[in-house]
Scaffold this motif. Structure first.
Motif, mmCIF file in Angstrom:
data_model
loop_
_atom_site.group_PDB
_atom_site.id
_atom_site.type_symbol
_atom_site.label_atom_id
_atom_site.label_comp_id
_atom_site.label_asym_id
_atom_site.label_seq_id
_atom_site.Cartn_x
_atom_site.Cartn_y
_atom_site.Cartn_z
ATOM 1 N N LEU A 42 0.834 -1.200 0.000
ATOM 2 C CA LEU A 42 0.000 0.000 0.000
ATOM 3 C C LEU A 42 0.870 1.251 0.000
ATOM 4 C CD1 LEU A 42 -2.742 1.377 0.184
ATOM 5 C CD2 LEU A 42 -2.662 1.046 2.669
ATOM 6 N N ARG A 43 1.958 1.206 0.760
ATOM 7 C CA ARG A 43 2.920 2.315 0.753
ATOM 8 C C ARG A 43 3.484 2.537 -0.646
ATOM 9 N NH1 ARG A 43 8.141 0.006 2.738
ATOM 10 N NH2 ARG A 43 7.846 -0.853 0.650
ATOM 11 N N ASP A 44 3.844 1.462 -1.335
ATOM 12 C CA ASP A 44 4.415 1.580 -2.677
ATOM 13 C C ASP A 44 3.405 2.138 -3.677
ATOM 14 O OD1 ASP A 44 6.816 0.607 -1.775
ATOM 15 O OD2 ASP A 44 6.364 -1.457 -2.275
ATOM 16 N N LYS A 45 2.161 1.666 -3.595
ATOM 17 C CA LYS A 45 1.121 2.185 -4.489
ATOM 18 C C LYS A 45 0.882 3.667 -4.233
ATOM 19 C CE LYS A 45 0.018 -1.606 -6.693
ATOM 20 N NZ LYS A 45 0.270 -1.731 -8.135
ATOM 21 N N SER A 46 0.915 4.056 -2.968
ATOM 22 C CA SER A 46 0.722 5.465 -2.635
ATOM 23 C C SER A 46 1.893 6.304 -3.130
ATOM 24 C CB SER A 46 0.564 5.619 -1.123
ATOM 25 O OG SER A 46 -0.581 4.931 -0.669
ATOM 26 N N ASP A 47 3.098 5.749 -3.109
ATOM 27 C CA ASP A 47 4.261 6.453 -3.663
ATOM 28 C C ASP A 47 4.075 6.721 -5.156
ATOM 29 O OD1 ASP A 47 5.680 6.672 -1.334
ATOM 30 O OD2 ASP A 47 6.835 4.841 -1.618
ATOM 31 N N LEU A 48 3.541 5.725 -5.854
ATOM 32 C CA LEU A 48 3.273 5.909 -7.281
ATOM 33 C C LEU A 48 2.214 6.990 -7.505
ATOM 34 C CD1 LEU A 48 3.218 2.197 -8.521
ATOM 35 C CD2 LEU A 48 5.002 3.899 -8.917
ATOM 36 N N LEU A 49 1.211 7.007 -6.649
ATOM 37 C CA LEU A 49 0.173 8.043 -6.749
ATOM 38 C C LEU A 49 0.771 9.422 -6.537
ATOM 39 C CD1 LEU A 49 -2.747 8.977 -6.987
ATOM 40 C CD2 LEU A 49 -3.052 8.429 -4.550
ATOM 41 N N VAL A 50 1.654 9.555 -5.560
ATOM 42 C CA VAL A 50 2.321 10.840 -5.305
ATOM 43 C C VAL A 50 3.091 11.297 -6.543
ATOM 44 C CG1 VAL A 50 4.170 11.947 -3.982
ATOM 45 C CG2 VAL A 50 2.474 10.545 -2.813
ATOM 46 N N LYS A 51 3.811 10.371 -7.153
ATOM 47 C CA LYS A 51 4.593 10.696 -8.351
ATOM 48 C C LYS A 51 3.694 11.184 -9.483
ATOM 49 C CE LYS A 51 8.033 8.705 -11.477
ATOM 50 N NZ LYS A 51 8.834 7.499 -11.812
ATOM 51 N N LEU A 53 0.683 12.458 -9.226
ATOM 52 C CA LEU A 53 0.086 13.745 -8.853
ATOM 53 C C LEU A 53 1.030 14.903 -9.162
ATOM 54 C CD1 LEU A 53 -1.600 12.828 -5.444
ATOM 55 C CD2 LEU A 53 -2.773 13.668 -7.484
ATOM 56 N N ILE A 54 2.308 14.723 -8.870
ATOM 57 C CA ILE A 54 3.294 15.779 -9.144
ATOM 58 C C ILE A 54 3.451 15.979 -10.645
ATOM 59 C CG2 ILE A 54 5.742 16.376 -8.946
ATOM 60 C CD1 ILE A 54 5.711 15.062 -6.195
ATOM 61 N N LYS A 69 0.287 19.881 -5.801
ATOM 62 C CA LYS A 69 1.623 19.597 -5.271
ATOM 63 C C LYS A 69 1.611 19.558 -3.743
ATOM 64 C CE LYS A 69 4.812 20.919 -8.921
ATOM 65 N NZ LYS A 69 5.977 21.759 -9.293
ATOM 66 N N ASN A 70 0.874 20.487 -3.123
ATOM 67 C CA ASN A 70 0.764 20.473 -1.662
ATOM 68 C C ASN A 70 0.083 19.193 -1.184
ATOM 69 O OD1 ASN A 70 2.006 22.950 -1.409
ATOM 70 N ND2 ASN A 70 0.094 24.106 -1.324
ATOM 71 N N PHE A 71 -0.950 18.777 -1.908
ATOM 72 C CA PHE A 71 -1.639 17.531 -1.571
ATOM 73 C C PHE A 71 -0.698 16.341 -1.702
ATOM 74 C CE2 PHE A 71 -4.114 13.897 -3.345
ATOM 75 C CZ PHE A 71 -4.714 13.512 -2.150
ATOM 76 N N ALA A 72 0.093 16.306 -2.773
ATOM 77 C CA ALA A 72 1.048 15.211 -2.981
ATOM 78 C C ALA A 72 2.090 15.161 -1.865
ATOM 79 C CB ALA A 72 1.729 15.363 -4.340
ATOM 80 N N GLU A 73 2.537 16.335 -1.421
ATOM 81 C CA GLU A 73 3.519 16.383 -0.338
ATOM 82 C C GLU A 73 2.935 15.823 0.953
ATOM 83 O OE1 GLU A 73 4.813 20.397 -0.059
ATOM 84 O OE2 GLU A 73 5.929 20.361 -1.958
ATOM 85 N N GLU A 74 1.680 16.166 1.240
ATOM 86 C CA GLU A 74 1.038 15.637 2.445
ATOM 87 C C GLU A 74 0.868 14.128 2.333
ATOM 88 O OE1 GLU A 74 0.538 17.343 5.058
ATOM 89 O OE2 GLU A 74 0.942 19.324 4.239
ATOM 90 N N LEU A 75 0.488 13.660 1.154
ATOM 91 C CA LEU A 75 0.328 12.216 0.938
ATOM 92 C C LEU A 75 1.667 11.498 1.097
ATOM 93 C CD1 LEU A 75 -1.895 10.195 0.244
ATOM 94 C CD2 LEU A 75 -1.304 10.467 -2.174
ATOM 95 N N ALA A 76 2.739 12.125 0.655
ATOM 96 C CA ALA A 76 4.074 11.532 0.813
ATOM 97 C C ALA A 76 4.454 11.424 2.292
ATOM 98 C CB ALA A 76 5.107 12.371 0.068
ATOM 99 N N LYS A 77 4.033 12.413 3.095
ATOM 100 C CA LYS A 77 4.305 12.355 4.539
ATOM 101 C C LYS A 77 3.626 11.136 5.166
ATOM 102 C CE LYS A 77 4.678 17.356 5.274
ATOM 103 N NZ LYS A 77 4.030 18.525 5.926
ATOM 104 N N VAL A 78 2.398 10.866 4.728
ATOM 105 C CA VAL A 78 1.678 9.697 5.246
ATOM 106 C C VAL A 78 2.456 8.425 4.941
ATOM 107 C CG1 VAL A 78 -0.434 8.323 5.086
ATOM 108 C CG2 VAL A 78 -0.570 10.816 5.063
ATOM 109 N N GLN A 79 3.068 8.367 3.766
ATOM 110 C CA GLN A 79 3.827 7.161 3.394
ATOM 111 C C GLN A 79 5.101 7.028 4.218
ATOM 112 O OE1 GLN A 79 1.654 5.508 1.901
ATOM 113 N NE2 GLN A 79 0.602 7.480 1.646
ATOM 114 N N ASP A 80 5.663 8.156 4.645
ATOM 115 C CA ASP A 80 6.799 8.086 5.563
ATOM 116 C C ASP A 80 6.367 7.467 6.896
ATOM 117 O OD1 ASP A 80 8.509 9.225 3.719
ATOM 118 O OD2 ASP A 80 8.175 11.264 4.427
ATOM 119 N N TYR A 81 5.210 7.875 7.366
ATOM 120 C CA TYR A 81 4.673 7.271 8.597
ATOM 121 C C TYR A 81 4.344 5.798 8.373
ATOM 122 C CZ TYR A 81 4.182 11.983 10.537
ATOM 123 O OH TYR A 81 4.434 13.248 11.018
ATOM 124 N N ARG A 82 3.843 5.477 7.188
ATOM 125 C CA ARG A 82 3.512 4.077 6.887
ATOM 126 C C ARG A 82 4.790 3.230 6.831
ATOM 127 N NH1 ARG A 82 -0.548 4.703 3.375
ATOM 128 N NH2 ARG A 82 -2.177 3.964 4.745
#
Length: 294
Positions: A42-51, A53-54, A69-82
């Motif tokens: 799920l983390r990997d799929k979300s990383d692809l989504l972030v990419k 989005l940018i 871009k701001n939304f993508a950055e926030e989503l990337a933070k969630v993946q760091d927590y994941r």
């Protein structure tokens, strides 16, 4: 013989404890390992989504570009927590469950050791009984057989005591571990979801604050046709076009209007083709990997 039967009952109970732990801890380990792998995917799929989005943001107007871009950055933070969640699950949940494979193996070895001592004791008792039946007057052989039974009985008693201590420690450790492992699991999940909720709230706020009208004005300014716009003027009553209407300036305006209509139709067909192509897109699966930084 009654003592042997009593020991058998004790050992049977001990074997059930170990078998029960082997069954369920094995299932827990398998399921929690799968849970951790799914979380990593799920983390990997979300990383692809972030990419994506940018990449998409870079094609849009300024306001939407900033919002996405701001939304993508926030989503990337969630993946760091994941990612931290995945690492903690592996360390504090999966690994402690894996330990029980070796621990159960050691405990079964102790049970096997006891069974060997018990079988030896039973064998010596059977020899003594046969000797008493066949040669009741041979005191020397009977005395030697009784001595063998005594040694086997002492060995069995000692092995039984060791087994009791081993099983008691195993049960104590199992109860403590099952409590700690799943408390750690719940704590890890609570921390992740608390952090994720905080970040998602910021992401929602960023999207909500997006000024659609600014981008729409910019879009309309870029796509505005310089030759003029149509105006609604009420119902037409004249049979022939008035000189004040845009198409009454001469025959040269008619081809111009036809060209515009043809252009609109061709654009519509192009958009339909694009929609058909988009509907046939396939979504490839990404392979789990290390964290990505955008």
């Amino acid at each position: 013989m009654n003592l042997i039967l009593s020991r058998d009952g004790q050992v049977k109970l001990m074997e059930n404890v170990v078998t029960n732990a082997e069954t369920y801890f094995g299932k827990f380990c398998t399921l929690m390992a799968a849970y951790t792998r799914k979380t990593a995917k799920l983390r990997d799929k979300s990383d692809l989504l972030v990419k994506q989005l940018i990449n998409y943001a870079n094609t849009e107007n300024p306001e939407l570009r900033t919002a996405v871009k701001n939304f993508a950055e926030e989503l990337a933070k969630v993946q760091d927590y994941r990612q931290a969640e995945v690492e903690r699950l592996e360390t504090k949940v999966v690994q402690p469950l894996k330990v029980y494979g070796a621990l159960i193996k050691q405990t079964r070895a102790e049970i096997k050791k006891f069974n060997s001592a018990r079988n030896h004791e039973i064998k010596q008792l059977e020899k003594l009984e046969k000797l008493r039946q066949k040669s009741p007057s041979d005191r020397h052989m009977i005395s030697q057989a009784e001595s063998n039974v005594h040694r086997a009985s002492v060995d069995a008693s000692r092995t039984t005591q060791q087994l009791e201590e081993t099983i008691d420690e195993f049960q104590k450790q199992k109860l403590k571990d099952i409590q700690k492992i799943f408390m750690d699991f719940v704590t890890i999940e609570m921390v992740f979801h608390a952090k994720a909720l905080e970040v998602y709230s910021c992401a929602f706020q960023n999207l909500e604050n997006y000024d659609l009208e600014k981008d729409l004005e910019d879009f309309r300014a870029k796509t505005h046709i310089g030759s003029g716009t149509f105006r609604e003027s009420g119902p037409l009553t004249a049979t022939h076009p008035s000189s004040s209407l845009p198409w009454s300036t001469g025959t040269q305006s008619v081809p111009s209007m036809l060209q515009k209509l043809t252009l609109v139709e061709s654009n519509d067909e192009s958009e339909e083709n694009q929609l058909e192509n988009f509907g046939s897109l396939e979504y490839p699966h990404s392979q789990p990997g290390a964290r990505k930084t955008y």
